[in-house]
Motif scaffolding. Structure first.
Motif, PDB file in Angstrom:
ATOM      1  N   GLN A 160       0.819  -1.218   0.000  1.00 19.86           N
ATOM      2  CA  GLN A 160       0.000   0.000   0.000  1.00 19.86           C
ATOM      3  C   GLN A 160       0.851   1.266   0.000  1.00 19.86           C
ATOM      4  O   GLN A 160       0.519   2.251  -0.661  1.00 19.86           O
ATOM      5  N   SER A 201      -7.750  -4.114   0.274  1.00 19.92           N
ATOM      6  CA  SER A 201      -8.716  -3.463  -0.627  1.00 19.92           C
ATOM      7  C   SER A 201      -8.251  -2.021  -0.844  1.00 19.92           C
ATOM      8  O   SER A 201      -7.122  -1.679  -0.506  1.00 19.92           O
ATOM      9  N   ILE A 202      -9.159  -1.195  -1.353  1.00 22.05           N
ATOM     10  CA  ILE A 202      -8.788   0.213  -1.558  1.00 22.05           C
ATOM     11  C   ILE A 202      -9.096   1.036  -0.306  1.00 22.05           C
ATOM     12  O   ILE A 202      -9.277   2.242  -0.385  1.00 22.05           O
ATOM     13  N   LEU A 210      -6.639   2.412  -5.817  1.00 26.73           N
ATOM     14  CA  LEU A 210      -6.155   1.288  -6.635  1.00 26.73           C
ATOM     15  C   LEU A 210      -4.899   1.622  -7.458  1.00 26.73           C
ATOM     16  O   LEU A 210      -3.943   0.844  -7.454  1.00 26.73           O
ATOM     17  N   LEU A 237      -1.680   1.294  -5.513  1.00 29.67           N
ATOM     18  CA  LEU A 237      -1.299   0.008  -4.924  1.00 29.67           C
ATOM     19  C   LEU A 237      -0.310  -0.675  -5.849  1.00 29.67           C
ATOM     20  O   LEU A 237      -0.403  -0.536  -7.069  1.00 29.67           O
ATOM     21  N   HIS A 256      -2.408  -4.941  -5.763  1.00 33.90           N
ATOM     22  CA  HIS A 256      -3.184  -4.277  -6.804  1.00 33.90           C
ATOM     23  C   HIS A 256      -4.175  -5.259  -7.428  1.00 33.90           C
ATOM     24  O   HIS A 256      -5.358  -4.953  -7.615  1.00 33.90           O
ATOM     25  N   THR A 257      -3.680  -6.465  -7.728  1.00 37.53           N
ATOM     26  CA  THR A 257      -4.528  -7.494  -8.350  1.00 37.53           C
ATOM     27  C   THR A 257      -5.619  -7.956  -7.386  1.00 37.53           C
ATOM     28  O   THR A 257      -6.795  -8.051  -7.758  1.00 37.53           O
ATOM     29  N   ALA A 307      -6.843  -6.398  -4.707  1.00 38.68           N
ATOM     30  CA  ALA A 307      -7.802  -5.329  -4.417  1.00 38.68           C
ATOM     31  C   ALA A 307      -8.749  -5.104  -5.584  1.00 38.68           C
ATOM     32  O   ALA A 307      -9.926  -4.793  -5.388  1.00 38.68           O
ATOM     33  N   ARG A 308      -8.252  -5.293  -6.796  1.00 36.64           N
ATOM     34  CA  ARG A 308      -9.076  -5.059  -7.996  1.00 36.64           C
ATOM     35  C   ARG A 308     -10.273  -6.023  -8.035  1.00 36.64           C
ATOM     36  O   ARG A 308     -11.374  -5.650  -8.407  1.00 36.64           O
ATOM     37  N   THR A 313     -13.709  -3.960  -2.277  1.00 31.85           N
ATOM     38  CA  THR A 313     -13.334  -2.739  -2.989  1.00 31.85           C
ATOM     39  C   THR A 313     -14.582  -2.040  -3.538  1.00 31.85           C
ATOM     40  O   THR A 313     -14.735  -0.819  -3.420  1.00 31.85           O
ATOM     41  N   ARG A 362     -15.864   1.543  -2.382  1.00 29.87           N
ATOM     42  CA  ARG A 362     -15.953   2.584  -3.417  1.00 29.87           C
ATOM     43  C   ARG A 362     -17.337   3.226  -3.415  1.00 29.87           C
ATOM     44  O   ARG A 362     -17.474   4.447  -3.504  1.00 29.87           O
TER      45      ARG A 362
END
Lengths: 267, 265
Positions: free
Chosen positions: A52, B196-197, B202, B205, B210-211, B213-214, B219, B223
């Protein structure tokens, strides 16, 4: 004659404390459920935070590190210790609940050995935990730059700090005799760690939060420990970390000893 | 001659039964306020702790807001509401222990009321952290450019998270029959919400996170909850969150109902 007797008592006390330290370590080791979270949880947080906040290391004011994993290493050790030290209190509370503590009190065991045994066990385990975490971090590309000397120093700080943090959970265990109440102390320790430089540098915080974080004893322990890991061994940093751990320990161990005397009176 | 006692149809009694079971759990809070302590302490810690510790990340180029509270506040809202929701599992575990659920199972009521009663309590309980997070965000510099609609969507997001985790908790407790189920659901909740975000957008990250959380359903939920805090509310950011809530609720309440049926005599 009296001197010989006193020496013999002292020796027996040390042997008893040693046996109780061993019991504590073996007891913890045989219950993986009590120590696996001390390793898994800090590693999980380190993995997520490093992904992060990797870009944060380029911010002005961020310490000079190669990666966020390297920055977060002392925080992970601190987290692991706090889990483990809390567990020492919980184990003592379980001893009280199961009646083992009362049987120890009734047996011809030196009074101090009982407390030293439980806390010493936690300290030995925390030292091992710190070593294990450093090995894992080295494997993922965040070795201790200070080499073996710094690593040994960090293990010693971890063991000493474990006594400092564990003193509070031991005090609660002795006061309440309840494992549930002792476990409830963990979130407070976690909050104390959070409001420090463990996860993010205080230079990038602001306002009252920054002021509190800067004087938080955990910041005063984590910062020199981090320098030991990143810059190499120095007696000044080693001494600082030990000193501030000692300050916390003087409070927590005094409290624990007071609660211990109180429980002995009640028993 | 006495008039016959009016017979209450089990179907028509569904609403009142849910209400009474939910009310019973609320009375438990009044009698044991200590069980609310984590529900109150967690929002305070998350809002103040996250904002204070990580506000520096807003200085990273590309971060969508200058006030970190607008970013992390909704995350704290979803997280604390979800953890409050898990409290429904604690109530169910206690009622399993004391035999109350066994008595309900042989009572002439609809079985789904035994699931929806604790969920009604969950919804009420989730309002505590949601309100606290919103109130605490104000002195931290929080704003709501999305207006009342943004506030409404945030409450829906928090409530949805609480109900999803609450129903998952019920299912796991009914499966295991022990209060340890709460710890399992807490770990699952943490495992979804953490990667997550929640704290960082995103695009910022890196690597595996990144993968993960996407594709992480949390997420979409975060959001949706967050949109009113950083701009206007849009359907494009709302429907994926609503879909996650609908699927989560459908799956977990169905699972809880199945486990309840397995316990029926």
């Amino acid at each position: 004659m009296t001197a010989t007797l006193a020496r013999a008592r002292w020796r027996v006390g040390v042997e008893q404390a040693g046996a109780l330290v061993t019991r504590s370590v073996v007891n913890t080791w045989r219950q993986p459920g009590s120590w696996i979270p001390s390793i898994v949880f800090p590693l999980m947080m380190a993995a997520v935070y490093s992904a992060q906040f990797e870009r944060a290391i380029d911010l002005p004011g961020f310490p000079d590190v190669d990666s966020f994993v390297q920055f977060i290493l002392p925080a992970s050790i601190l987290q692991g210790i706090s889990f483990n030290a809390g567990e020492a209190g919980t184990e003592l509370a379980l001893d009280i609940e199961s009646g083992f503590f009362d049987r120890l009190i009734a047996s011809p065991v030196a009074r101090q050995s009982i407390l030293i045994g439980r806390m010493g066990g936690g300290a030995v385990f925390s030292g091992g935990l710190a070593a294990a975490l450093m090995v894992v971090f080295a494997l993922v590309g965040a070795p201790i730059e200070g080499g073996i000397v710094s690593a040994v120093a960090i293990v010693l700080i971890a063991a000493w700090l474990s006594l400092a943090i564990g003193g509070f959970s031991i005090a609660v265990a002795l006061r309440t005799g309840s494992s549930e109440a002792t476990q409830s102390l963990f979130p407070l320790t976690f909050m104390m760690i959070f409001v420090s430089s463990a996860f993010f540098p205080t230079g990038l915080m602001s306002g009252w939060y920054q002021s509190v974080a800067e004087v938080n004893p955990f910041t005063l322990i984590v910062d020199p420990t981090r320098r030991l890991a990143l810059d190499g061994f120095s007696f000044a940093d080693f001494g600082r970390a030990l000193f501030w751990s000692g300050v916390v320990a003087s409070v927590s161990l005094s409290l624990a000893y007071r609660m211990y005397l109180g429980r002995l009176r009640r028993s | 001659m006495r008039s016959p006692t009016p017979r209450t149809d089990p179907v028509s009694a569904f609403g009142p039964t849910v209400f009474e079971i939910g009310r019973r759990s609320l009375i438990r809070i009044v009698r044991m306020p200590a069980i609310l302590v984590p529900t109150i302490v967690m929002p305070v810690f998350f809002v103040i702790g996250f904002t204070g510790s990580f506000e520096g990340v807003t200085r990273i180029e590309g971060f969508p807001t200058e006030d970190f509270i607008n970013w992390v506040g909704p995350y704290a809202l979803v997280q604390t509401a979800a953890f409050a929701g898990i409290g429904a599992a604690g109530t169910m575990a206690t009622d399993l222990d004391n035999g109350f659920i066994d008595r309900l199972l042989v009572a002439p009521i609809r079985r789904s009321a035994i699931i929806f009663g604790p969920l009604a309590y969950t919804a009420m309980r989730a309002l505590i952290p949601i309100t606290l997070v919103l109130l605490l965000s104000i002195p931290q510099g929080g704003s709501l450019p999305g207006g009342l609609l943004g506030l409404f969507i945030a409450v829906v997001g928090g409530m949805g998270g609480a109900l999803m985790l609450g129903s998952m908790g019920l299912a796991v407790v009914l499966r295991i029959g022990h209060i340890r189920a709460m710890a399992i659901v807490q770990i699952v909740a943490f495992a979804f919400l953490f990667p997550s975000i929640g704290q960082v957008p995103l695009p910022l990250l890196s690597g595996w996170l990144h993968t993960v959380a996407r594709f992480n359903p949390a997420t979409n939920l975060i959001r949706m909850t967050r949109q009113g805090f950083i701009g206007d509310v849009s359907w494009a950011e709302t429907w994926p969150g609503l879909l996650v809530i609908a699927i989560g609720l459908g799956v977990f309440t169905g699972w809880a109902r199945y486990e309840l049926d397995q316990r029926a005599p």
